[in-house]
Design an enzyme around this catalytic site. Structure first.
Site, PDB file in Angstrom:
ATOM      1  N   ASP A  80       4.422  -4.079   3.465  1.00 33.20           N
ATOM      2  CA  ASP A  80       4.017  -5.032   2.426  1.00 33.20           C
ATOM      3  C   ASP A  80       5.270  -5.632   1.744  1.00 33.20           C
ATOM      4  O   ASP A  80       6.355  -5.037   1.801  1.00 33.20           O
ATOM      5  CB  ASP A  80       3.158  -4.242   1.413  1.00 33.20           C
ATOM      6  CG  ASP A  80       2.278  -5.108   0.544  1.00 33.20           C
ATOM      7  OD1 ASP A  80       2.057  -6.279   0.890  1.00 33.20           O
ATOM      8  OD2 ASP A  80       1.791  -4.594  -0.495  1.00 33.20           O
ATOM      9  N   HIS A  81       5.120  -6.761   1.074  1.00 37.57           N
ATOM     10  CA  HIS A  81       6.099  -7.357   0.142  1.00 37.57           C
ATOM     11  C   HIS A  81       7.574  -7.003   0.309  1.00 37.57           C
ATOM     12  O   HIS A  81       8.178  -6.442  -0.620  1.00 37.57           O
ATOM     13  CB  HIS A  81       5.723  -6.950  -1.285  1.00 37.57           C
ATOM     14  CG  HIS A  81       4.567  -7.724  -1.818  1.00 37.57           C
ATOM     15  ND1 HIS A  81       4.619  -9.075  -2.033  1.00 37.57           N
ATOM     16  CD2 HIS A  81       3.324  -7.320  -2.163  1.00 37.57           C
ATOM     17  CE1 HIS A  81       3.452  -9.482  -2.491  1.00 37.57           C
ATOM     18  NE2 HIS A  81       2.638  -8.443  -2.584  1.00 37.57           N
ATOM     19  N   HIS A 178      -1.637  -9.578  -9.070  1.00 34.05           N
ATOM     20  CA  HIS A 178      -1.573  -8.148  -8.754  1.00 34.05           C
ATOM     21  C   HIS A 178      -1.975  -7.351  -9.989  1.00 34.05           C
ATOM     22  O   HIS A 178      -1.748  -7.790 -11.103  1.00 34.05           O
ATOM     23  CB  HIS A 178      -0.145  -7.741  -8.375  1.00 34.05           C
ATOM     24  CG  HIS A 178       0.289  -8.269  -7.049  1.00 34.05           C
ATOM     25  ND1 HIS A 178       1.454  -8.962  -6.859  1.00 34.05           N
ATOM     26  CD2 HIS A 178      -0.296  -8.184  -5.833  1.00 34.05           C
ATOM     27  CE1 HIS A 178       1.573  -9.292  -5.581  1.00 34.05           C
ATOM     28  NE2 HIS A 178       0.521  -8.839  -4.938  1.00 34.05           N
ATOM     29  N   HIS A 206      -3.728 -11.566  -1.810  1.00 30.92           N
ATOM     30  CA  HIS A 206      -3.244 -10.361  -2.491  1.00 30.92           C
ATOM     31  C   HIS A 206      -4.007 -10.195  -3.810  1.00 30.92           C
ATOM     32  O   HIS A 206      -4.647 -11.123  -4.279  1.00 30.92           O
ATOM     33  CB  HIS A 206      -1.747 -10.510  -2.794  1.00 30.92           C
ATOM     34  CG  HIS A 206      -0.886 -10.358  -1.577  1.00 30.92           C
ATOM     35  ND1 HIS A 206       0.151  -9.472  -1.506  1.00 30.92           N
ATOM     36  CD2 HIS A 206      -0.924 -10.961  -0.372  1.00 30.92           C
ATOM     37  CE1 HIS A 206       0.729  -9.537  -0.322  1.00 30.92           C
ATOM     38  NE2 HIS A 206       0.094 -10.452   0.388  1.00 30.92           N
ATOM     39  N   ASN A 228      -5.549  -7.630   0.231  1.00 31.24           N
ATOM     40  CA  ASN A 228      -4.699  -6.484  -0.106  1.00 31.24           C
ATOM     41  C   ASN A 228      -5.270  -5.757  -1.320  1.00 31.24           C
ATOM     42  O   ASN A 228      -5.567  -6.390  -2.334  1.00 31.24           O
ATOM     43  CB  ASN A 228      -3.291  -6.964  -0.471  1.00 31.24           C
ATOM     44  CG  ASN A 228      -2.480  -7.330   0.741  1.00 31.24           C
ATOM     45  OD1 ASN A 228      -3.025  -7.477   1.834  1.00 31.24           O
ATOM     46  ND2 ASN A 228      -1.192  -7.487   0.554  1.00 31.24           N
ATOM     47  N   VAL A 229      -5.379  -4.441  -1.210  1.00 28.15           N
ATOM     48  CA  VAL A 229      -5.936  -3.640  -2.311  1.00 28.15           C
ATOM     49  C   VAL A 229      -5.002  -2.475  -2.598  1.00 28.15           C
ATOM     50  O   VAL A 229      -4.679  -1.704  -1.695  1.00 28.15           O
ATOM     51  CB  VAL A 229      -7.327  -3.081  -1.941  1.00 28.15           C
ATOM     52  CG1 VAL A 229      -7.940  -2.344  -3.137  1.00 28.15           C
ATOM     53  CG2 VAL A 229      -8.258  -4.163  -1.439  1.00 28.15           C
TER      54      VAL A 229
END
Ligand code: 13P
Length: 295
Positions: A80-81, A178, A206, A228-229
Site C-alpha cells: 500500500d501507499h 482515510h 481508498h 481499501n479498508v
C-alpha cells in the site's frame, strides 16, 4: 490461491462488484482476512502499509504470500501507499507483485516522474502498479469547497497521467478520506463517472471505512473495483484488546487472539457483502504462477 491483482480487479469490474483490500500488520490480521474470505467464498487482497513493512519486514511479506497461496479462495498481496523507492524495492525483492507507487504527496510533475520510474521497475518484475492523483488524506475539516475540489482527481490530468506512466490501476480522490469521516461523507459521483468514461484501467477507492452502503454501491456502478479498508478492522482489533477474553485477570493469550480474529472477521465479512464479492470466488479462474514470479 495466490492470484494476480489485475485478474482480481478486472474480473470484479466485468461482473460489477469490487475487491476488498484489507491492511494487515500481523498473523491475527492475516488469519482474519483469509478466514473471512474463505467463509464468504470471496476473492480478497492482503495489503501491507510501508509502516507495517518496516515493523514486520520480509517475515510479514512471506506470511502474507504463504497465507494467500494456501487460501481456498483467490487472493493477492499488495504493498500500500509507498512514497519511496526503498519500500517498493523491498516489496518487490520480498516477492510482492502488486504495489502502490504513491506520488500523490508530491506536486503533479514529480508524481508523474516518480510513478513512471516505479512502474517501469515494478513491470520489470512482472508486478502491477496502483497510483494516485489528487489528494485528500486525513481530514477535510476547515477546507473550502474550492480547496477540496483542487485536491480531487482532475479527469484531464488523470487521462494524461495514466497514459504517461503506464500504471495498471488508479486510486481516485472524489471526497474520500482515510480514517474517520468527521462529517457525513460526500463523494463526487459526477467526477467519478467522467473519470470512468475516459480511463479504462481499474479504479480504486481508498478510505472505505465508514462509507455507507449506498455510496459503496454507487461507486461500484461507476467503475470502482477495489476498496481499501483499514480503520474499521483495526478498531475491531483494538476494542477486543480492551474487553472480552483479552481483559480478564487470567486472560489466555490464544483465547484473546481468537477473539481478536473473530472480531476483525465479522467486519471483513460485512465489507464483502457491501462490495458484492460474497460468493464470487468461483468467477476468478487464473491462478497466478506464484513460485515462478517469486524467484
Ligand atoms: P481507511 O483507514 O479509511 O479504511 O482507509 C484505508 C486505506 O485507504 C488504506 O490505503
Amino acid at each position: 490461491m495466490l492470484t494476480s491483482t489485475q485478474e482480481l480487479l478486472e474480473t470484479a469490474s466485468r461482473n460489477i462488484y469490487a475487491i476488498g483490500a484489507f491492511n494487515v500488520y500481523n498473523l491475527e490480521g492475516v488469519k482474519a482476512v483469509v478466514q473471512a474470505a474463505e467463509a464468504a467464498s470471496s476473492p480478497s487482497m492482503l495489503q501491507i502499509h510501508p509502516s507495517a513493512l518496516k515493523y514486520g519486514g520480509s517475515a510479514l511479506m512471506a506470511l502474507c504470500l504463504e497465507a494467500a497461496d494456501k487460501a481456498l479462495v483467490p487472493m493477492s498481496v499488495h504493498l500500500d501507499h509507498s512514497t519511496s523507492s526503498d519500500a517498493i524495492q523491498m516489496g518487490l525483492a520480498g516477492g510482492l507483485r502488486s504495489i502502490m507507487a504513491d506520488g500523490s504527496p508530491f506536486p503533479y510533475e514529480k508524481n508523474l516522474e516518480f510513478t513512471r520510474a516505479m512502474t517501469e521497475l515494478a513491470h520489470s518484475y512482472g508486478a502491477v502498479v496502483e497510483a494516485e492523483i489528487g489528494r485528500i488524506s486525513g481530514t477535510e475539516d476547515g477546507l473550502t469547497i474550492a480547496e477540496k475540489e483542487a485536491k480531487m482527481t482532475d479527469p484531464d490530468q488523470a487521462v494524461e497521467f495514466v497514459h504517461e506512466t503506464g500504471v495498471d490501476s488508479l486510486a481516485v480522490t472524489i471526497g474520500n478520506v482515510h480514517g474517520k469521516y468527521q462529517s457525513e461523507p460526500r463523494l463526487d459521483f459526477n467526477r467519478l463517472e467522467t473519470i470512468r468514461r475516459r480511463i479504462n484501467i481499474p479504479l480504486v477507492l481508498h478510505g472505505a471505512s465508514g462509507l455507507p452502503a449506498s455510496m459503496i454501491s454507487q461507486s461500484i456502478e461507476r467503475g470502482v473495483s477495489k476498496f481499501n479498508v483499514n480503520t474499521e478492522v483495526r478498531q475491531a482489533y483494538m476494542q477486543i484488546l480492551k474487553t472480552g477474553a483479552c481483559n480478564l485477570p487470567d486472560s489466555d493469550l490464544l483465547e484473546c487472539m481468537d477473539d481478536v480474529i473473530d472480531a476483525m472477521k465479522q467486519v471483513i465479512m460485512g465489507k464483502f457483502d457491501l462490495f458484492g464479492s460474497t460468493n464470487k470466488a468461483h468467477l476468478h479462474q487464473s491462478p497466478y504462477m506464484a513460485a515462478s514470479s517469486r524467484s
